[in-house]
Design a protein around this motif. Structure first.
Motif, PDB file in Angstrom:
ATOM      1  N   ASN A   1       0.853  -1.395   0.250  1.00  0.00           N
ATOM      2  CA  ASN A   1      -0.085   0.065   0.019  1.00  0.00           C
ATOM      3  C   ASN A   1       0.532   1.132   0.224  1.00  0.00           C
ATOM      4  O   ASN A   1       0.790   2.532  -0.032  1.00  0.00           O
ATOM      5  CB  ASN A   1      -1.160   0.261   1.167  1.00  0.00           C
ATOM      6  N   SER A   2       2.235   1.260  -0.683  1.00  0.00           N
ATOM      7  CA  SER A   2       2.575   2.490  -0.422  1.00  0.00           C
ATOM      8  C   SER A   2       2.533   3.270  -1.255  1.00  0.00           C
ATOM      9  O   SER A   2       2.776   4.090  -0.989  1.00  0.00           O
ATOM     10  CB  SER A   2       4.503   1.630  -0.211  1.00  0.00           C
ATOM     11  N   ASP A   3       1.951   2.854  -2.480  1.00  0.00           N
ATOM     12  CA  ASP A   3       1.561   4.032  -3.050  1.00  0.00           C
ATOM     13  C   ASP A   3       0.271   4.846  -2.934  1.00  0.00           C
ATOM     14  O   ASP A   3       0.469   5.340  -4.330  1.00  0.00           O
ATOM     15  CB  ASP A   3       1.917   3.502  -5.002  1.00  0.00           C
ATOM     16  N   SER A   4       0.053   4.522  -2.012  1.00  0.00           N
ATOM     17  CA  SER A   4      -1.367   5.173  -1.196  1.00  0.00           C
ATOM     18  C   SER A   4      -1.359   6.738  -1.714  1.00  0.00           C
ATOM     19  O   SER A   4      -0.865   6.779  -0.441  1.00  0.00           O
ATOM     20  CB  SER A   4      -2.204   4.437  -0.634  1.00  0.00           C
ATOM     21  N   LYS A   5      -1.694   7.439  -2.276  1.00  0.00           N
ATOM     22  CA  LYS A   5      -1.665   8.568  -1.914  1.00  0.00           C
ATOM     23  C   LYS A   5      -2.955   9.656  -0.537  1.00  0.00           C
ATOM     24  O   LYS A   5      -3.908   9.263  -1.383  1.00  0.00           O
ATOM     25  CB  LYS A   5      -1.823   9.459  -3.545  1.00  0.00           C
ATOM     26  N   ALA A   6      -3.125  10.182  -0.068  1.00  0.00           N
ATOM     27  CA  ALA A   6      -4.280  11.016   0.741  1.00  0.00           C
ATOM     28  C   ALA A   6      -5.219  11.194  -0.076  1.00  0.00           C
ATOM     29  O   ALA A   6      -4.471  12.521  -1.369  1.00  0.00           O
ATOM     30  CB  ALA A   6      -3.749  11.292   1.957  1.00  0.00           C
ATOM     31  N   TYR A   7      -5.929  11.875  -0.343  1.00  0.00           N
ATOM     32  CA  TYR A   7      -7.044  12.207  -1.420  1.00  0.00           C
ATOM     33  C   TYR A   7      -7.276  13.841  -0.894  1.00  0.00           C
ATOM     34  O   TYR A   7      -7.077  14.528   0.336  1.00  0.00           O
ATOM     35  CB  TYR A   7      -8.620  12.225  -0.180  1.00  0.00           C
ATOM     36  N   ASP A   8      -6.598  14.200  -1.594  1.00  0.00           N
ATOM     37  CA  ASP A   8      -6.347  15.903  -1.997  1.00  0.00           C
ATOM     38  C   ASP A   8      -6.411  16.254  -3.309  1.00  0.00           C
ATOM     39  O   ASP A   8      -6.861  15.428  -4.584  1.00  0.00           O
ATOM     40  CB  ASP A   8      -4.885  16.525  -1.522  1.00  0.00           C
TER      41      ASP A   8
ATOM     42  N   LEU B   1     -15.462  20.179   0.982  1.00  0.00           N
ATOM     43  CA  LEU B   1     -16.255  21.528   0.115  1.00  0.00           C
ATOM     44  C   LEU B   1     -15.837  22.360   1.422  1.00  0.00           C
ATOM     45  O   LEU B   1     -16.136  23.513   0.914  1.00  0.00           O
ATOM     46  CB  LEU B   1     -17.971  21.181   0.676  1.00  0.00           C
ATOM     47  N   GLU B   2     -15.957  21.978   2.787  1.00  0.00           N
ATOM     48  CA  GLU B   2     -15.343  23.124   3.727  1.00  0.00           C
ATOM     49  C   GLU B   2     -13.935  23.646   3.260  1.00  0.00           C
ATOM     50  O   GLU B   2     -13.746  24.342   3.622  1.00  0.00           O
ATOM     51  CB  GLU B   2     -15.189  22.467   5.015  1.00  0.00           C
ATOM     52  N   ASP B   3     -13.442  23.246   2.948  1.00  0.00           N
ATOM     53  CA  ASP B   3     -11.528  23.601   2.723  1.00  0.00           C
ATOM     54  C   ASP B   3     -11.763  23.982   1.749  1.00  0.00           C
ATOM     55  O   ASP B   3     -10.579  25.317   1.344  1.00  0.00           O
ATOM     56  CB  ASP B   3     -11.115  22.512   2.680  1.00  0.00           C
ATOM     57  N   THR B   4     -12.470  24.184   0.066  1.00  0.00           N
ATOM     58  CA  THR B   4     -12.093  24.598  -1.222  1.00  0.00           C
ATOM     59  C   THR B   4     -13.458  24.851  -1.589  1.00  0.00           C
ATOM     60  O   THR B   4     -13.205  26.093  -2.110  1.00  0.00           O
ATOM     61  CB  THR B   4     -11.745  23.250  -1.918  1.00  0.00           C
ATOM     62  N   GLY B   5     -14.736  25.019  -1.237  1.00  0.00           N
ATOM     63  CA  GLY B   5     -15.688  25.154  -1.593  1.00  0.00           C
ATOM     64  C   GLY B   5     -16.143  24.533  -2.867  1.00  0.00           C
ATOM     65  O   GLY B   5     -16.988  25.459  -3.213  1.00  0.00           O
ATOM     66  N   MET B   6     -15.891  22.862  -3.168  1.00  0.00           N
ATOM     67  CA  MET B   6     -15.712  22.494  -4.098  1.00  0.00           C
ATOM     68  C   MET B   6     -16.418  20.734  -3.935  1.00  0.00           C
ATOM     69  O   MET B   6     -15.931  20.432  -2.883  1.00  0.00           O
ATOM     70  CB  MET B   6     -14.926  22.442  -5.178  1.00  0.00           C
ATOM     71  N   ILE B   7     -17.451  20.733  -4.682  1.00  0.00           N
ATOM     72  CA  ILE B   7     -17.797  19.516  -4.663  1.00  0.00           C
ATOM     73  C   ILE B   7     -17.385  18.007  -6.019  1.00  0.00           C
ATOM     74  O   ILE B   7     -17.679  18.897  -6.940  1.00  0.00           O
ATOM     75  CB  ILE B   7     -18.924  20.015  -4.732  1.00  0.00           C
ATOM     76  N   ASN B   8     -17.144  17.108  -5.490  1.00  0.00           N
ATOM     77  CA  ASN B   8     -16.524  16.561  -6.336  1.00  0.00           C
ATOM     78  C   ASN B   8     -17.271  14.817  -6.119  1.00  0.00           C
ATOM     79  O   ASN B   8     -16.132  13.909  -5.877  1.00  0.00           O
ATOM     80  CB  ASN B   8     -14.693  16.149  -7.035  1.00  0.00           C
ATOM     81  N   ILE B   9     -18.627  14.210  -5.720  1.00  0.00           N
ATOM     82  CA  ILE B   9     -18.567  13.293  -5.074  1.00  0.00           C
ATOM     83  C   ILE B   9     -18.269  12.207  -5.810  1.00  0.00           C
ATOM     84  O   ILE B   9     -17.844  10.844  -5.494  1.00  0.00           O
ATOM     85  CB  ILE B   9     -19.963  13.207  -5.455  1.00  0.00           C
TER      86      ILE B   9
END
Length: 687
Positions: free
Chosen positions: A362-369, A627-635
């Protein structure tokens, strides 16, 4: 005494209804006597059975919900002659009219302009409602023909409106009270009410949606005859509320009002899983639990992971109750207590130098950003337009596109013969690349397997562990995972038994001050807090081999309705906020000993299969944080990301649609949107 034959249309029905009634009384009274409550009478049993058309399982579920709601909202053992309830009753805020509608239904009316949320608590208001409804339900005609509920907003202002109370009343009538809710008439709704109503209505099932009407005063006569309507609403009826109250006070001492005193004074009959399970397991039906938990649940395919209450809006968190904390402030969810509390001597702090994810694959897993997705998404305005264009049908098609994608990974470890029995469902396996690896025992290479996957949160790698509801044979592994992954919080979104089927093993002790041992771990229940939609249990976890101790919090969400998704996101959003608070509290108590991610160790989230409700909860959390951090939505891309780590997360199209609507309700509730117009959203469903 009411004869059962009076409630049936023919002799065949009469025999069937008598059999169902006898079984209902046997199950309920066995439970009541066990907990020192007085037996239920035939009259009261018939109220529950008639409300659910003599369907035994549905009537038992209604009894369970009614008992639980009465206990949690403080709706037992109150005195209508004492303040503040006496003044509440005399206010005329809620009343039952002396006339019926054309079909014989009783008419109950709540006058919003008489309600002052800052003056009257939810508990007192609800006591006034159920006190009068209990009297009205003594009439056999009301039991047969149900109740029409008028929510009279004439002359009301925003200061009179109580969102939570409205949910509680409607949730009570639809899913937790032994009467048929025939129709809801919202009269002269102000403009400010229409936006939240549009959102709430999207969560309502089609059958009930057709019974909810937002109308003006002239349109009332289309639903209720003028002689049965109050003069203030354009009718011909002079309402004498005090005369009705005098009738209530006069008749109450003469009846055995078991609805009023249903819950035992010494113990809440249906406030815990064990009692709920005992009730359901007693049902003598074709799909009752006749096998052991592990055999019953290791089935060929996973069940749809969305079960439980069938209330319209669901119950909201209990206001003013001694079981509950103060109201949550969502805007402050990210604040952390900077004061490090002293560590109890017997509590061992996790070793944070240890890599939480011990799976090298799982070393190539990136945190969601934002850098880990294809696009940054939509603004709120674009999001609303997207909903209008797509509609429910379009979102369902969008989900089906996601579902058709072939899983991007292997399941080799889940399919190994020694591990197959550890899977709750044979078709719900976990990816090799993101699976949680346990430490091996006695050089057994397969002892590191558990059906669980790491899932990233928003800008936090391995924020969650998505896992199945533990089987009895995997209880030791489950607690070993909690110990090794330094988990502070368990989020459970199912009950252990639903619709006569086991969904999860009872892996933690239910009773306060009781303990259980699984493998080298002892788990002790220190305290339970009962909320309307969820329970919080404080646990102590002891490693018997090292004699080290840790604190773990267990949070169980109870308001997920049977055959679908919550009818309003309010309860889920409130629960999610409490989860964030509890995790932050746990991290704060660790103090300087915690050197990992500021948001703490992984949160375990599970339902039955660990993909449906689990995936929905995580999707909402990530979406709200974005949404809180960026004001954006991408469900869509969030769901695709989660599914790349826990296969098949978001199990049904309704769950996918729910994520969109829940995020919309969140934005509306936080004042991020002033008005919402998604006209045509439902119409597209039938195109």
């Amino acid at each position: 005494m009411i004869e059962i034959s009076e409630n049936t249309s023919n002799s065949d029905d009469s025999v069937k209804h008598q059999q169902v009634t006898k079984e209902f009384l046997r199950i309920v009274n066995d439970l009541r006597i066990k907990h020192d409550a007085s037996p239920m009478s035939l009259n009261t049993a018939l109220k529950f059975l008639m409300a659910r058309k003599f369907d035994l399982n549905r009537a038992l579920a209604l009894y369970d919900a009614h008992e639980s709601t009465r206990f949690r909202e403080g709706l037992t053992n109150f005195d209508p002659e004492k303040e503040p309830l006496k003044s509440e009753l005399e206010s005329g805020k809620f009343t039952v009219l002396p006339k019926r509608d054309a079909n014989g239904a009783a008419i109950a009316m709540f006058t919003a302009c008489k309600h002052l949320p800052n003056v009257t608590s939810h508990q007192i208001t609800l006591q006034g409602v159920v006190y009068q409804l209990d009297i009205a339900l003594e009439e056999i005609e009301t039991q047969r023909n149900g109740i029409v509920f008028i929510y009279n907003m004439f002359n009301s202002r925003y200061a009179n409106f109580d969102y939570e109370l409205s949910q509680k009343i409607l949730g009570l009538l639809k899913g937790a009270y032994p009467a048929r809710l025939k129709k809801v008439l919202i009269v002269t709704a102000p403009l400010w009410f229409k936006a939240p109503f549009r959102i709430l209505r999207l969560f309502v099932r089609e059958k009930l949606r057709d019974r909810v009407f937002m109308i003006n005063i002239p349109q009332l006569s289309d639903h209720i005859p003028l002689p049965s309507l109050p003069i203030e609403l354009g009718g011909q009826l002079a309402v004498d509320h005090l005369a009705w109250l005098n009738h209530c006070h006069a008749i109450r001492p003469k009846i055995i009002n078991e609805l009023y005193d249903l819950a035992s004074q010494n113990y809440p009959l249906c406030s815990t899983n064990a009692l709920h399970n005992g009730l359901i397991q007693s049902v003598n039906c074709t799909n009752t639990l006749s096998k052991s938990d592990s055999n019953e649940l290791n089935s060929n395919t996973s069940e749809d992971d969305d079960k439980l209450r069938s209330s319209w809006l669901g119950d909201s968190p209990t206001k003013d109750s001694h079981h509950n904390s103060n109201k949550d402030d969502v805007n402050n969810r990210r604040e952390r207590n900077s004061v490090n509390k002293p560590k109890p001597e017997n509590i061992v702090m996790p070793n944070n130098n240890q890599n939480i994810n011990n799976d090298d694959d799982n070393s190539d897993s990136k945190a969601y950003d934002d850098s880990s997705v294809k696009s940054k998404g939509m603004t709120l305005e674009e999001f609303i337009q997207y909903l209008k264009v797509k509609g429910r049908k379009g979102l369902t098609e969008e989900y089906n596109e996601i579902k058709m994608k072939i899983p991007d990974g292997t399941f080799d470890n889940s399919r190994l013969r020694p591990n197959q029995g550890k899977n709750r469902y044979t078709d719900v396996l976990c990816y090799d690349h993101s699976r949680v690896r346990l430490s091996t025992i006695d050089d057994d290479v397969n002892s590191d397997y558990i059906n669980a996957n790491f899932v990233d949160g928003y800008k936090q790698k391995n924020a969650f562990i998505s896992t199945q509801g533990p089987l009895p044979k995997t209880f030791p592994d489950f607690w070993r995972m909690i110990w090794e992954q330094q988990v502070l919080l368990i989020v459970m979104t199912t009950r252990t038994v639903e619709r006569c089927k086991a969904k999860c093993g009872q892996y933690w002790p239910l009773e306060v001050n009781s303990s259980v041992e699984y493998g080298p771990y002892r788990i002790t229940n220190n305290d339970v807090q009962y909320f309307t939609d969820f329970n919080i249990t404080r646990l102590t976890l002891v490693n018997l081999e090292s004699n080290q101790t840790r604190k773990v919090t267990h949070m169980q969400f109870l308001s997920w309705p049977d055959y679908g998704v919550p009818h309003s996101a309010y309860a889920m959003l409130h629960f999610r906020n409490k989860v964030k608070e509890e995790q932050a509290k746990g991290v704060s108590e660790l103090g300087e000993s915690w050197t990992g991610h500021p948001l703490g160790p992984p949160i375990i989230v599970h339902c039955s299969a660990g993909i449906g409700r689990t995936g929905t909860f995580i999707t909402l959390d990530v979406s709200i944080n974005k949404l809180e951090d960026t004001g954006m939505i991408n469900i869509r891309e969030i769901v695709e990301r989660i599914r790349s780590q826990r296969a098949h997360s978001i199990q049904m199209p309704d769950q996918y649609v729910f994520c969109y609507l829940a995020l919309l309700e969140y934005a509306l509730s936080r004042g991020l949107l002033e008005n919402v117009d998604i006209a045509g959203f439902e119409e597209s469903e039938s195109d």
